[in-house]
Design a protein around this motif. Structure first.
Motif: not given
Length: 379
Positions: A147-156
């Motif tokens: 689980k995370t408070k901050i999510l970053i999508g760097a998945d192309g």
């Protein structure tokens, strides 16, 4: 603050290096069991090299890569249509553009992050947002959960984060297919520090040295059915080009050619929502016609890390988007149009295009590069 990054490609790794430098906690999840570069070579233009200097790794990259001081667009026989001298920017920024093997770039980036923060073999499958705790619950194919408070999508371009949380974004197909490889080639002196791209009829071929005897090359043509050629068919396809082209292909290992259909992401004005943000190809995938796809992802890493160090989310994401959106969307648009012109098939239109390119002042290309190479400034 703890940040979860999805995607261990150039975008995700560059962001991890930037966050590492700023002392911001993160974890980087990559779906493959080992970091394997997709493609063969890559061009690190001056803007990307400025970012990497800021991150303290430009010197090691310079040792692993090969400088590029000129860019030539030519006809199929390598007769010049237009040339761009990069020495002005080399002098201004005290940096050169580099051609480098993708594997070398990935290894260097990986060596500058905490290995305990890199989680491999973690293919994202589900995302759930808890409104009460304001957290994202992530489930991976290997049964791992976090689980995370901050999510970053760097998945192309095929981003799972985007597909699940920004489902209205569309991938656009160009009707072009591309092959990339590494070949043995001892180029003439005037090719030693230069990128050359030859335009033919509905196809083109580019190459740039990686060292004194090895070149990274790419070939594109208008897509047709069953367009996954083997090396012999590629040599036949480009048999009417300059002999240097067939020489490069003849000295390439056909088993390690990367093949792909060229596409981009329809431009959008929305890369974030609350505590989640997209970056790199997940946010603004572009066609490769300007050599700026990875470079813009690297710029993202720089600007996003600065914003995260200065603001709370979602304000950090809002400022990141505000600072990057106009430049990136202009590059996506220009690259799309350039790719279309490069693949004209009508001989009359090709003749018109080539004449126009020869007559276009070099100052226009220099002006465009000036805007591309200028980074966002922070105090």
């Amino acid at each position: 603050m703890s940040i979860t990054i999805i995607g261990g490609g150039i975008a995700g790794l560059s962001l991890a290096v930037a966050l590492e430098k700023k002392g911001i906690n993160y974890h980087l999840y990559e779906q493959t069991a080992e970091l394997r570069p997709v493609g063969a070579g890559i061009i690190l233009a001056n803007n990307a090299m400025q970012v990497y200097r800021h991150l303290g790794i430009s010197d090691v990259l310079k040792q692993a890569g090969h400088p590029i001081s000129m860019i030539h667009l030519t006809d199929a026989k390598l007769n010049a249509l237009t040339s761009t001298n990069l020495s002005l920017f080399e002098e201004k920024y005290k940096l050169t553009n580099l051609a480098i093997h993708r594997a070398a770039l990935i290894d260097i980036l990986k060596s500058h992050i905490d290995p305990q923060k890199l989680i491999l073999d973690a293919k994202l499958e589900e995302i759930e947002f808890n409104n009460f705790s304001r957290e994202y619950f992530l489930k991976f194919k290997n049964q791992q959960e976090t689980k995370t408070k901050i999510l970053i999508g760097a998945d192309g371009i095929n981003s799972q984060v985007r597909n699940k949380l920004f489902p209205k974004r569309k991938i656009r197909l160009t009707n072009q297919v591309c092959w990339r490889g590494i070949g043995k080639f001892d180029p003439p002196h005037n090719f030693k520090a230069e990128l050359t791209e030859a335009w033919g009829k509905a196809k083109r071929f580019g190459f740039v040295p990686l060292d004194d005897q090895t070149v990274y090359w790419y070939a594109l043509k208008n897509k047709e059915a069953n367009d996954l050629h083997d090396l012999n068919k590629l040599k036949t396809l480009f048999r009417n080009f300059h002999p240097s082209v067939t020489s490069i292909l003849s000295q390439t290992n056909g088993k390690v050619i990367h093949k792909s259909v060229i596409s981009d992401l329809e431009p959008s004005k929305n890369w974030y929502d609350d505590q989640v943000c997209l970056m790199g190809d997940a946010a603004h995938a572009t066609t490769p016609n300007m050599g700026q796809g990875a470079c813009q992802a690297i710029e993202d890493a720089y600007v996003l890390s600065e914003c995260l160090s200065r603001y709370e989310t979602p304000m950090a994401f809002k400022n990141f988007q505000m600072l990057r959106l106009k430049k990136v969307n202009q590059i996506v648009k220009t690259s799309w149009n350039l790719g279309a012109v490069a693949h004209w098939a009508n001989p009359i239109m090709i003749g018109f295009r080539n004449t126009l390119m020869r007559l276009t002042p070099n100052s226009l290309g220099q002006s465009q590069l000036k805007s591309i190479f200028t980074l966002t400034k922070f105090d």
